[in-house]
Design a protein around this motif. Structure first.
Motif: not given
Length: 244
Positions: A69-77, A37-48
């Motif tokens: 989003l044109g230059d962002k990675p595709r989900f498969s990547e 129940r503590r925030l670890t700051r091990n977050d995951f954030h991506r634009y796709v």
């Protein structure tokens, strides 16, 4: 409610539209990790990059455009990285069928045969809130208002922002073992959760006030009276303190 010992990940997505069956895609993933129940700051954030047009109505909700989003990675990547991050965790999601449905389709496109529910426990905070608050509004904004979570910066829906808000709501909704922090910024300037767990040992030993002999005699007499009226569940623990 016991404090979970496993990893919990509060997750949210943004998409090109509402219907996964119509080929809509994930365009943002935001995850906030909790441990005990503590925030670890091990977050995951991506634009796709969704590789398709975003509906105008969706842009009005989250503000994300195809140009951005044109230059962002595709989900498969990023699929393997996200899968490893989520694997084995409890996923806390507001309206979980929506996000899980989209992610399962994305992982399938990337070659994954398993579904998220095969490797994670899924907790839907909409279902949780409806059970706790029958007949009341259970949108994220409504729950923020009810539990005093500051969502004043939420001009648009955003996956990481909404995941952070949901983390605060979830902590408040599942036991109240939190207190409001006096500040919203950490020492490094990053946004902090408004809820801070009270799990650390206190800075000073708590004082112990022991019963006096007179109080102990009165306590035993009270237990004896309870026992005579139908039994006392503490009789075995107190031994000779309560007799038949």
């Amino acid at each position: 409610m016991p404090v979970p010992q496993h990893r919990q990940i509060v997750l949210d997505t943004e998409t090109t539209g509402l219907e996964v069956e119509q080929g809509h895609r994930v365009i943002e993933i935001g995850c906030v990790e909790l441990h005990r129940r503590r925030l670890t700051r091990n977050d995951f954030h991506r634009y796709v990059n969704p590789e398709r047009e975003i509906e105008a109505g969706a842009v009005d909700v989250h503000g994300l455009t195809n140009a951005f989003l044109g230059d962002k990675p595709r989900f498969s990547e990023m699929a393997d990285e996200l899968w490893r991050y989520l694997e084995g965790a409890e996923l806390i999601i507001h309206n979980a069928p929506f996000d899980v449905g989209f992610l399962n389709i994305e992982f399938a496109r990337a070659g994954r045969e398993q579904k998220l529910e095969d490797i994670c426990t899924i907790t839907d905070t909409v279902a949780m809130a409806r059970k706790l608050l029958p007949g009341q509004r259970v949108s994220l904004d409504a729950l923020c208002k009810r539990y005093g979570v500051d969502n004043s910066t939420r001009d648009f829906h955003g996956a990481l922002l909404d995941a952070r808000l949901l983390a605060d709501v979830y902590l408040a909704m599942t036991g109240g073992q939190s207190r409001l922090a006096l500040d919203d910024q950490g020492g490094d300037g990053r946004q902090r959760s408004r809820f801070v767990e009270l799990l650390d040992p206190p800075a000073r030993p708590l004082p112990v006030h022991r019963a006096t002999d007179q109080e102990w005699v009165a306590h035993r007499a009270r237990l004896q009276a309870i026992h005579q009226k139908g039994g006392c569940r503490w009789a075995d623990d107190l031994g000779e303190a309560v007799e038949d």
